[in-house]
Scaffold this motif. Structure first.
Motif, PDB file in Angstrom:
ATOM      1  N   GLY A 122       0.811  -1.213   0.000  1.00  0.00           N
ATOM      2  CA  GLY A 122       0.000   0.000   0.000  1.00  0.00           C
ATOM      3  C   GLY A 122       0.842   1.259   0.000  1.00  0.00           C
ATOM      4  N   GLU A 123       2.141   1.133   0.322  1.00  0.00           N
ATOM      5  CA  GLU A 123       3.049   2.278   0.245  1.00  0.00           C
ATOM      6  C   GLU A 123       3.480   2.500  -1.207  1.00  0.00           C
ATOM      7  N   PRO A 124       3.968   3.705  -1.525  1.00  0.00           N
ATOM      8  CA  PRO A 124       4.504   3.936  -2.882  1.00  0.00           C
ATOM      9  C   PRO A 124       5.612   2.929  -3.177  1.00  0.00           C
ATOM     10  N   TYR A 125       5.823   2.637  -4.453  1.00  0.00           N
ATOM     11  CA  TYR A 125       6.829   1.641  -4.821  1.00  0.00           C
ATOM     12  C   TYR A 125       8.196   2.007  -4.250  1.00  0.00           C
ATOM     13  N   LYS A 126       8.565   3.267  -4.334  1.00  0.00           N
ATOM     14  CA  LYS A 126       9.848   3.718  -3.789  1.00  0.00           C
ATOM     15  C   LYS A 126       9.928   3.419  -2.295  1.00  0.00           C
ATOM     16  N   GLY A 127       8.802   3.562  -1.609  1.00  0.00           N
ATOM     17  CA  GLY A 127       8.768   3.276  -0.182  1.00  0.00           C
ATOM     18  C   GLY A 127       8.944   1.807   0.116  1.00  0.00           C
ATOM     19  N   GLN A 128       8.443   0.953  -0.762  1.00  0.00           N
ATOM     20  CA  GLN A 128       8.623  -0.482  -0.580  1.00  0.00           C
ATOM     21  C   GLN A 128      10.086  -0.876  -0.781  1.00  0.00           C
ATOM     22  N   VAL A 129      10.716  -0.274  -1.790  1.00  0.00           N
ATOM     23  CA  VAL A 129      12.148  -0.527  -2.004  1.00  0.00           C
ATOM     24  C   VAL A 129      12.940  -0.030  -0.798  1.00  0.00           C
ATOM     25  N   ALA A 130      12.518   1.104  -0.245  1.00  0.00           N
ATOM     26  CA  ALA A 130      13.212   1.683   0.910  1.00  0.00           C
ATOM     27  C   ALA A 130      13.169   0.753   2.118  1.00  0.00           C
TER      28      ALA A 130
END
Length: 220
Positions: A122-130
Motif C-alpha cells: 500500500g506504500e509507494p513503490y519507492k517506499g517499498q524498495v526503501a
C-alpha cells in the motif's frame, strides 16, 4: 523376429526399472534431538543471535536446542514440534542439503519480499524498495546480524514477525521491490530505521531526526 522384439522390450523394461531404483533421491535435511554437526551449530548460532537460545553452541541438538526451536517455530507460525525440517530451515535462512547457492539467494529474495509486503504493502513503490533497503543496510552494519533472515527475525525488529504477517504471500510488486533493493537501489541513502509517525509510540524513534519521508514512513 517377433520373439526378438519381445525379448528386447523385456530387457528395456528391466533396464528402466533398475535405473529408476538406483537413481539418487534428494532428502530434505532434518535436525532433531540427537543430531550433531556443523549444521546444528549454525542453527544454535542463529537462534542464540535472535534471542531464542541461551545454551552452548556445541553442535549437539539437545533439549535446550529443541526448546529454542519450538519458541522460534511458534513465533513464526510453523509447526512447533522442535524438529528443524524443510520449512524451519527456510525460516532460519538455511538451505537444505540438496539446495544450491542460487536457491539460497532466491530464498533470501522471497523472505525480503515477505517483509516488504507485510510492512509496506500500500506504500509507494519507492517506499517499498526503501523498506527492503533498510534490511540490507542492517546486514552491512556491525550493529545487526549479518544475514537477511538474521535481521528480519531479530527479536522485536519488525512488527510483522510478531503478528505473523511475515508468512503472507508477497505480490509481484513486493518481489520486484526486494529485487531492486538487492540489486543496489537504496532510496534511504543508508538509513537503518523507519517508522510510521501516525502509529508509533516509541519515544526513542520519535526523538531521532528524520532524514526523509516516503509515503507513510519516516526514515532515519
Amino acid at each position: 523376429m517377433e520373439f526378438n522384439k519381445r525379448k528386447l522390450a523385456f530387457l528395456l523394461a528391466i533396464i528402466v526399472l533398475v535405473c529408476s531404483t538406483l537413481a539418487p533421491v534428494a532428502y530434505a535435511a532434518v535436525y532433531k534431538v540427537g543430531s550433531r554437526g556443523s549444521e546444528v551449530k549454525t542453527i544454535q548460532t542463529k537462534l542464540k543471535r535472535w534471542g531464542y537460545y541461551t545454551g552452548s553452541v556445541d553442535g549437539i541438538f539437545g533439549s535446550k536446542t529443541k526448546e529454542a526451536v519450538i519458541r522460534f517455530q511458534k513465533k513464526n507460525g510453523l509447526t512447533a514440534d522442535g524438529i528443524v525440517g524443510n520449512q524451519t530451515l527456510k525460516a532460519l535462512g538455511m538451505s537444505t542439503s540438496s539446495s544450491s547457492g542460487s536457491s539460497s539467494s532466491s530464498g533470501n529474495l522471497y523472505l525480503l519480499a515477505q517483509l516488504v509486503y507485510g510492512e509496506a504493502r500500500g506504500e509507494p513503490y519507492k517506499g517499498q524498495v526503501a523498506v527492503a533497503a533498510i534490511v540490507l543496510n542492517r546486514v552491512k552494519s556491525s550493529s545487526f546480524p549479518n544475514s537477511i533472515p538474521g535481521v528480519i527475525y531479530q527479536s522485536g525488529a519488525f512488527s510483522v514477525v510478531d503478528d505473523g504477517q511475515i508468512n503472507l504471500t508477497p505480490n509481484e510488486t513486493a518481489i520486484k521491490a526486494a529485487r531492486d533493493a538487492m540489486n543496489g537501489w537504496d532510496p534511504t541513502n543508508g538509513c537503518l530505521y523507519y517508522y510510521n509517525p501516525a502509529k508509533t509510540t516509541n519515544k526513542w524513534m520519535l526523538s531521532k531526526p528524520v532524514k526523509l519521508v516516503i509515503g507513510s514512513h519516516a526514515f532515519f
